[in-house]
Design a protein around this motif. Structure first.
Motif, short mmCIF file in Angstrom:
data_model
loop_
_atom_site.label_atom_id
_atom_site.label_comp_id
_atom_site.label_asym_id
_atom_site.label_seq_id
_atom_site.Cartn_x
_atom_site.Cartn_y
_atom_site.Cartn_z
N ASN A 1 7.49 -3.56 -24.84
CA ASN A 1 5.97 -2.60 -24.08
C ASN A 1 4.89 -2.98 -24.27
OD1 ASN A 1 8.02 -0.97 -22.16
ND2 ASN A 1 7.43 0.55 -23.46
N ARG A 2 4.72 -2.71 -25.81
CA ARG A 2 3.08 -3.41 -26.35
C ARG A 2 3.20 -5.07 -25.59
NH1 ARG A 2 4.34 -0.09 -31.29
NH2 ARG A 2 4.54 -2.35 -31.78
N LYS A 3 4.11 -5.33 -26.25
CA LYS A 3 4.22 -7.03 -26.39
C LYS A 3 3.81 -7.55 -24.94
CE LYS A 3 5.47 -9.66 -29.22
NZ LYS A 3 4.11 -10.58 -30.02
N LEU A 4 4.63 -7.08 -23.97
CA LEU A 4 4.37 -6.94 -22.39
C LEU A 4 3.04 -7.17 -21.63
CD1 LEU A 4 8.40 -6.01 -21.58
CD2 LEU A 4 7.13 -8.61 -21.67
N ALA A 5 2.28 -6.15 -21.84
CA ALA A 5 1.76 -4.86 -21.68
C ALA A 5 0.06 -6.23 -22.68
CB ALA A 5 1.07 -4.49 -22.29
N ALA A 6 0.52 -6.86 -23.56
CA ALA A 6 -1.23 -7.53 -23.78
C ALA A 6 -0.72 -8.67 -23.78
CB ALA A 6 -0.54 -7.90 -25.46
N GLU A 7 0.98 -8.84 -22.86
CA GLU A 7 0.82 -10.81 -22.41
C GLU A 7 0.78 -10.57 -21.31
OE1 GLU A 7 1.61 -14.47 -21.85
OE2 GLU A 7 1.99 -13.31 -23.95
N GLU A 8 0.55 -9.32 -19.89
CA GLU A 8 -0.07 -9.20 -18.90
C GLU A 8 -1.68 -9.05 -18.90
OE1 GLU A 8 0.25 -9.03 -15.15
OE2 GLU A 8 1.48 -9.33 -16.59
N LYS A 9 -1.87 -8.85 -20.32
CA LYS A 9 -3.62 -9.00 -20.22
C LYS A 9 -3.94 -9.80 -20.66
CE LYS A 9 -7.14 -7.03 -23.20
NZ LYS A 9 -8.00 -6.05 -24.71
N ARG A 10 -3.43 -10.78 -21.52
CA ARG A 10 -3.84 -12.09 -21.58
C ARG A 10 -3.28 -13.02 -20.65
NH1 ARG A 10 -3.54 -16.72 -25.02
NH2 ARG A 10 -1.99 -17.53 -24.62
N LYS A 11 -3.03 -13.08 -19.11
CA LYS A 11 -2.72 -13.40 -18.32
C LYS A 11 -4.01 -13.49 -17.24
CE LYS A 11 2.55 -13.87 -17.34
NZ LYS A 11 3.81 -13.65 -17.51
N MET A 12 -3.77 -11.73 -17.27
CA MET A 12 -4.75 -11.44 -16.26
C MET A 12 -6.92 -12.19 -16.90
SD MET A 12 -4.07 -8.03 -15.33
CE MET A 12 -5.37 -6.91 -15.19
N PHE A 13 -7.04 -11.92 -18.15
CA PHE A 13 -8.23 -13.26 -18.68
C PHE A 13 -8.10 -14.03 -18.17
CE2 PHE A 13 -10.21 -15.78 -22.25
CZ PHE A 13 -10.92 -15.24 -22.23
N TYR A 14 -7.24 -14.66 -18.36
CA TYR A 14 -7.38 -15.94 -18.07
C TYR A 14 -7.13 -16.41 -16.34
CZ TYR A 14 -6.45 -17.30 -22.76
OH TYR A 14 -6.83 -18.09 -24.37
N LYS B 1 -17.92 -14.30 -38.16
CA LYS B 1 -16.39 -12.97 -38.34
C LYS B 1 -17.06 -11.87 -36.69
CE LYS B 1 -16.79 -13.31 -43.82
NZ LYS B 1 -17.31 -12.44 -44.92
N GLU B 2 -18.02 -11.44 -37.00
CA GLU B 2 -18.42 -10.38 -36.04
C GLU B 2 -17.87 -11.57 -34.29
OE1 GLU B 2 -20.20 -11.35 -38.02
OE2 GLU B 2 -20.86 -9.04 -39.18
N ALA B 3 -17.87 -12.37 -33.90
CA ALA B 3 -17.85 -13.54 -33.27
C ALA B 3 -16.14 -13.43 -33.08
CB ALA B 3 -18.63 -14.91 -33.07
N LYS B 4 -16.36 -14.03 -33.59
CA LYS B 4 -14.32 -13.94 -34.80
C LYS B 4 -13.25 -12.82 -33.67
CE LYS B 4 -10.54 -15.96 -37.13
NZ LYS B 4 -10.54 -16.64 -38.81
N LYS B 5 -14.00 -11.44 -34.05
CA LYS B 5 -13.28 -10.51 -34.21
C LYS B 5 -13.69 -9.94 -32.33
CE LYS B 5 -13.59 -8.95 -38.96
NZ LYS B 5 -14.53 -7.13 -39.20
N ALA B 6 -14.57 -9.96 -32.17
CA ALA B 6 -14.75 -10.22 -31.34
C ALA B 6 -14.25 -10.92 -29.55
CB ALA B 6 -16.39 -10.13 -30.72
N THR B 7 -14.01 -12.15 -30.30
CA THR B 7 -12.90 -13.25 -28.88
C THR B 7 -11.61 -12.27 -29.13
OG1 THR B 7 -14.57 -15.00 -29.72
CG2 THR B 7 -12.81 -15.40 -28.93
N ALA B 8 -11.06 -11.68 -30.15
CA ALA B 8 -9.89 -11.25 -30.51
C ALA B 8 -9.32 -10.28 -29.20
CB ALA B 8 -9.06 -11.39 -32.33
N LYS B 9 -10.39 -9.39 -29.87
CA LYS B 9 -10.25 -8.48 -28.65
C LYS B 9 -10.39 -8.31 -27.40
CE LYS B 9 -12.51 -5.24 -32.15
NZ LYS B 9 -13.56 -4.40 -32.70
N ILE B 10 -11.40 -9.13 -26.65
CA ILE B 10 -11.34 -10.02 -25.49
C ILE B 10 -9.82 -10.56 -24.56
CG2 ILE B 10 -12.77 -11.21 -24.12
CD1 ILE B 10 -14.82 -11.40 -25.64
#
Length: 167
Positions: A38-51, A156-165
């Motif tokens: 469920n976590r993996k599928l939710a993350a993948e859906e979030k990723r698709k929506m982002f792009y 470092k902050e930019a890298k973390k922020a990008t990963a969260k987005i």
């Protein structure tokens, strides 16, 4: 045991390990499997929506995105490259989802992902400085990170922020 992008479960075991033991292990971990899936599928859906936020299907959309990103990147290059003592030979743009930027240290060509347009400007700046730093240091060793600390201390902050987005 791992869960891959599409939610499938991949299990690996030593070659002669009894199949019954593998099946017992999987059965004993069904709760973990469901939560992880469920976590993996939710993350993948979030990723698709982002792009999906950046339309690039039509030629006109791609060209407009390239112009917008080129405007931002060229300004950042004009500011950072002289201070860093580097000069890329060529800048290109592609719709890459696996990397924000790529640097060919041999030819000094840098390619940026069009999806950078979905990030805050300070995160785009981080990627530009990161790729410029590769023109001096090919790998991610201590000298590379010293360059990042010197030229973009908030990396470092930019890298973390990008990963969260994205993730």
């Amino acid at each position: 045991m791992s869960i891959v992008k599409n939610g499938d479960v991949h299990v690996s075991a030593p070659r002669l390990f009894p199949r019954s033991e593998v099946e017992k292990f999987v059965n004993d971990h069904q709760e973990w499997i469901e939560k992880a899936r469920n976590r993996k599928l939710a993350a993948e859906e979030k990723r698709k929506m982002f792009y999906a936020q950046l339309p690039l299907k039509k030629r006109s959309e791609r060209e407009e995105s390239i112009q917008r990103l080129d405007f931002k990147v060229k300004a950042l290059l004009a500011f950072h490259a002289p201070k860093m003592g580097v000069k890329p030979s060529e800048i290109t743009y592609k719709a890459t989802k696996s990397r924000w930027g790529m640097c060919d240290v041999r030819t000094k060509q840098i390619c940026f992902s069009l999806y950078l347009l979905l990030l805050p400007d300070w995160c785009i700046e981080h990627v530009v400085v990161h790729e410029l730093a590769h023109l001096k240091e090919a790998n991610h060793g201590s000298r590379f990170y010293a360059l990042m600390d010197q030229h973009f201390p908030m990396w470092k902050e930019a890298k973390k922020a990008t990963a969260k987005i994205v993730i």
